[in-house]
Design a protein around this motif. Structure first.
Motif, PDB file in Angstrom:
ATOM      1  N   ALA A  60       0.834  -1.207   0.000  1.00  0.00           N
ATOM      2  CA  ALA A  60       0.000   0.000   0.000  1.00  0.00           C
ATOM      3  C   ALA A  60       0.869   1.259   0.000  1.00  0.00           C
ATOM      4  N   ILE A  61       1.918   1.267   0.814  1.00  0.00           N
ATOM      5  CA  ILE A  61       2.824   2.419   0.853  1.00  0.00           C
ATOM      6  C   ILE A  61       3.578   2.541  -0.471  1.00  0.00           C
ATOM      7  N   ASP A  62       4.061   1.423  -0.988  1.00  0.00           N
ATOM      8  CA  ASP A  62       4.776   1.442  -2.266  1.00  0.00           C
ATOM      9  C   ASP A  62       3.865   1.924  -3.402  1.00  0.00           C
ATOM     10  N   ALA A  63       2.592   1.529  -3.356  1.00  0.00           N
ATOM     11  CA  ALA A  63       1.643   1.962  -4.389  1.00  0.00           C
ATOM     12  C   ALA A  63       1.437   3.471  -4.335  1.00  0.00           C
ATOM     13  N   TRP A  64       1.399   4.026  -3.124  1.00  0.00           N
ATOM     14  CA  TRP A  64       1.270   5.479  -2.960  1.00  0.00           C
ATOM     15  C   TRP A  64       2.479   6.180  -3.587  1.00  0.00           C
ATOM     16  N   VAL A  65       3.667   5.663  -3.318  1.00  0.00           N
ATOM     17  CA  VAL A  65       4.893   6.239  -3.878  1.00  0.00           C
ATOM     18  C   VAL A  65       4.895   6.134  -5.398  1.00  0.00           C
ATOM     19  N   ASN A  66       4.588   4.946  -5.905  1.00  0.00           N
ATOM     20  CA  ASN A  66       4.583   4.701  -7.350  1.00  0.00           C
ATOM     21  C   ASN A  66       3.617   5.642  -8.067  1.00  0.00           C
ATOM     22  N   LYS A  67       2.426   5.795  -7.507  1.00  0.00           N
ATOM     23  CA  LYS A  67       1.393   6.645  -8.130  1.00  0.00           C
ATOM     24  C   LYS A  67       1.815   8.109  -8.149  1.00  0.00           C
ATOM     25  N   ASN A  68       2.381   8.593  -7.047  1.00  0.00           N
ATOM     26  CA  ASN A  68       2.683  10.014  -6.930  1.00  0.00           C
ATOM     27  C   ASN A  68       4.019  10.412  -7.549  1.00  0.00           C
ATOM     28  N   THR A  69       4.768   9.433  -8.072  1.00  0.00           N
ATOM     29  CA  THR A  69       5.996   9.749  -8.815  1.00  0.00           C
ATOM     30  C   THR A  69       5.904   9.269 -10.261  1.00  0.00           C
ATOM     31  N   GLY A  70       4.705   8.927 -10.723  1.00  0.00           N
ATOM     32  CA  GLY A  70       4.537   8.490 -12.093  1.00  0.00           C
ATOM     33  C   GLY A  70       5.321   7.236 -12.432  1.00  0.00           C
ATOM     34  N   GLY A  71       5.610   6.416 -11.422  1.00  0.00           N
ATOM     35  CA  GLY A  71       6.349   5.183 -11.647  1.00  0.00           C
ATOM     36  C   GLY A  71       7.853   5.348 -11.679  1.00  0.00           C
ATOM     37  N   ARG A  72       8.357   6.578 -11.525  1.00  0.00           N
ATOM     38  CA  ARG A  72       9.814   6.762 -11.511  1.00  0.00           C
ATOM     39  C   ARG A  72      10.434   6.142 -10.261  1.00  0.00           C
ATOM     40  N   ILE A  73       9.740   6.234  -9.145  1.00  0.00           N
ATOM     41  CA  ILE A  73      10.191   5.606  -7.905  1.00  0.00           C
ATOM     42  C   ILE A  73       9.098   4.622  -7.513  1.00  0.00           C
ATOM     43  N   LYS A  74       9.397   3.358  -7.567  1.00  0.00           N
ATOM     44  CA  LYS A  74       8.365   2.333  -7.422  1.00  0.00           C
ATOM     45  C   LYS A  74       8.179   1.863  -5.988  1.00  0.00           C
ATOM     46  N   LYS A  75       9.188   2.062  -5.144  1.00  0.00           N
ATOM     47  CA  LYS A  75       9.092   1.606  -3.763  1.00  0.00           C
ATOM     48  C   LYS A  75       9.534   2.711  -2.820  1.00  0.00           C
ATOM     49  N   ALA A  76       8.908   2.729  -1.653  1.00  0.00           N
ATOM     50  CA  ALA A  76       9.256   3.734  -0.655  1.00  0.00           C
ATOM     51  C   ALA A  76      10.678   3.502  -0.155  1.00  0.00           C
ATOM     52  N   PRO A  77      11.450   4.582   0.031  1.00  0.00           N
ATOM     53  CA  PRO A  77      12.793   4.414   0.592  1.00  0.00           C
ATOM     54  C   PRO A  77      12.713   3.971   2.043  1.00  0.00           C
ATOM     55  N   ALA A  78      13.782   3.375   2.535  1.00  0.00           N
ATOM     56  CA  ALA A  78      13.912   2.832   3.886  1.00  0.00           C
ATOM     57  C   ALA A  78      13.326   1.422   3.948  1.00  0.00           C
ATOM     58  N   GLU A  79      14.035   0.558   4.626  1.00  0.00           N
ATOM     59  CA  GLU A  79      13.594  -0.829   4.779  1.00  0.00           C
ATOM     60  C   GLU A  79      12.326  -0.883   5.634  1.00  0.00           C
ATOM     61  N   TYR A  80      11.405  -1.720   5.229  1.00  0.00           N
ATOM     62  CA  TYR A  80      10.135  -1.844   5.960  1.00  0.00           C
ATOM     63  C   TYR A  80      10.389  -2.405   7.360  1.00  0.00           C
ATOM     64  N   ASP A  81       9.671  -1.857   8.348  1.00  0.00           N
ATOM     65  CA  ASP A  81       9.816  -2.279   9.741  1.00  0.00           C
ATOM     66  C   ASP A  81       8.426  -2.568  10.307  1.00  0.00           C
ATOM     67  N   ARG A  82       8.197  -3.814  10.721  1.00  0.00           N
ATOM     68  CA  ARG A  82       6.888  -4.209  11.236  1.00  0.00           C
ATOM     69  C   ARG A  82       6.578  -3.539  12.570  1.00  0.00           C
ATOM     70  N   ASP A  83       7.595  -3.039  13.273  1.00  0.00           N
ATOM     71  CA  ASP A  83       7.369  -2.353  14.551  1.00  0.00           C
ATOM     72  C   ASP A  83       7.059  -0.870  14.381  1.00  0.00           C
ATOM     73  N   CYS A  84       7.100  -0.393  13.147  1.00  0.00           N
ATOM     74  CA  CYS A  84       6.785   1.007  12.874  1.00  0.00           C
ATOM     75  C   CYS A  84       5.313   1.282  13.215  1.00  0.00           C
ATOM     76  N   THR A  85       5.050   2.488  13.723  1.00  0.00           N
ATOM     77  CA  THR A  85       3.657   2.883  13.977  1.00  0.00           C
ATOM     78  C   THR A  85       3.289   4.179  13.252  1.00  0.00           C
ATOM     79  N   PHE A  86       4.265   4.770  12.567  1.00  0.00           N
ATOM     80  CA  PHE A  86       4.079   6.098  11.968  1.00  0.00           C
ATOM     81  C   PHE A  86       5.029   6.217  10.786  1.00  0.00           C
ATOM     82  N   SER A  87       4.476   6.524   9.617  1.00  0.00           N
ATOM     83  CA  SER A  87       5.310   6.721   8.431  1.00  0.00           C
ATOM     84  C   SER A  87       4.796   7.942   7.683  1.00  0.00           C
TER      85      SER A  87
END
Length: 387
Positions: A182-209
């Protein structure tokens, strides 16, 4: 390297990327309309802050760029302003001091800046990157992904809605299979596919991005003739000479020079310019400090237009940054370690990761670029004892 692809439709993007979860905004809170003319002093402060961030990103050098650094101090500034909206105590004081953020009217001024960019907004997925548009597309998007198990402050959400045009996407960070796409899709959509994945390694303990995305596509006011592009010598800052595809043109441009630099503003068809700074012989990127960049900006504010023979390399580069390292170099130590000063966002929130990815393609017809800044946090420690 980031490639240049054919035009992509919004439908094509949706076919490959799952949509983000529903966006929730503060109840009854609408985006506030502000008068941009009332924030001239704040805009000057934002420019100075962006120059400080730009110099720090350039000095860091990033990763994956093979010596060519591509960054977006603008994206980082917007993300940090959103973070500052939820800061208090020593962290708020530190961020204002280090970043030079305007006091009192920071969020209103950022709203005015984002409103100015909105005049050029468009769908990144509709751009033909081989033929950038004469009317620039300058798309800015802000997003906050918050864990459903952790309350997000109502006042903070109200500020995001009023001044940053966004709310919160409720997600379960423990459910990586659903949340990461879902986060990667947001990034991909808002950069026209130039950046397909969100930077930073995914962390399951994250509560805020918290994320900001910027996308820019525009044709030059006077395009370069592809027939004039040829391999030409280019001298790197260390003195090594290499051969690169180089575009050539003769134009009337705003031009200025100082003791250690020469600079021109190369205009796009409407509204924007690419500022090109050529350090003096033997000078490297370290020449371009925030003070030097401010001196250059001031010189170009009043520079006359003169006839310039311009030879510009054609390039296609990308970079990524560990922003915790960059922000630490600026002295934002409390901001990166506090477990109490972001309580208005989430109780006991601390910043765990920060990263940026950026890419740019500059060619004969124009420029296409994109950047994503991400700041992650998590709640720490035990919850307070109930009364």
């Amino acid at each position: 390297m980031a490639g240049i692809g054919p035009a992509r439709s919004a439908g094509a993007l949706a076919a490959y990327s799952p949509p983000p979860p529903a966006l929730l905004t503060a109840d009854g809170v609408e985006r506030v309309a502000v008068d941009r003319a009332a924030y001239a002093a704040e805009f000057r402060a934002f420019r100075a802050s962006a120059l400080t961030l730009g110099a720090a990103l350039l000095a860091d050098g990033g990763e994956g760029a093979e010596g060519n650094v591509v960054s977006s101090p603008g994206s980082l500034l917007i993300a940090l302003a959103m973070l500052r909206a939820g800061a208090s105590g020593e962290t708020a004081v530190e961020m204002d001091k280090v970043l030079g953020l305007p006091a009192g009217t920071r969020d209103e001024a950022m709203n005015a800046l984002l409103g100015f960019l909105a005049a050029y907004d468009g769908d990144p997925g509709s751009v033909d990157e081989k033929d950038p548009p004469r009317k620039p597309v300058m798309h800015a998007a802000n997003g906050l992904f918050a864990d459903t198990g952790v309350p997000t402050g109502k006042n903070y959400l109200a500020t995001l809605a009023k001044h940053y045009g966004t709310g919160v996407y409720p997600v379960d960070f423990q459910d990586e299979a659903a949340t990461k796409p879902a986060i990667d899709a947001w990034v991909n959509k808002n950069t026209g596919g130039r950046i397909k994945k969100a930077p930073a390694e995914y962390d399951r303990d994250c509560t805020f991005s918290l994320l900001n995305a910027l996308y820019f596509a525009a044709a030059w006011r006077s395009p370069f003739d592809p027939n004039d592009t040829q391999d030409s010598p280019f001298t790197k800052s260390g003195g090594e000479e290499i051969s690169v595809p180089t575009m050539h043109n003769m134009l009337e441009l705003a031009y200025a020079e100082g003791a250690r630099w020469r600079v021109v503003d190369l205009p796009y068809a409407k509204g924007f310019v690419m500022r090109l700074v050529l350090p003096g012989p033997g000078e490297g990127p370290e020449t371009l400090t925030a003070a030097t960049l401010a001196e250059i900006a001031a010189a170009l504010d009043t520079a006359p237009e003169v006839l310039v023979l311009i030879s510009l390399p054609r390039w296609d580069h990308k970079s990524s940054f560990d922003l915790r390292k960059v922000l630490g170099s600026l002295g934002l130590d409390t901001t990166l370690t506090t477990t109490k000063d972001f309580d208005s966002i989430q109780s006991r929130l601390t910043i765990t990761k920060a990263a940026q990815a950026a890419s740019i393609t500059a060619a004969e017809k124009g420029t296409v670029a994109a950047a994503v800044t991400r700041i992650d946090g998590m709640v720490t420690g035990l919850p307070p004892e109930p009364e």
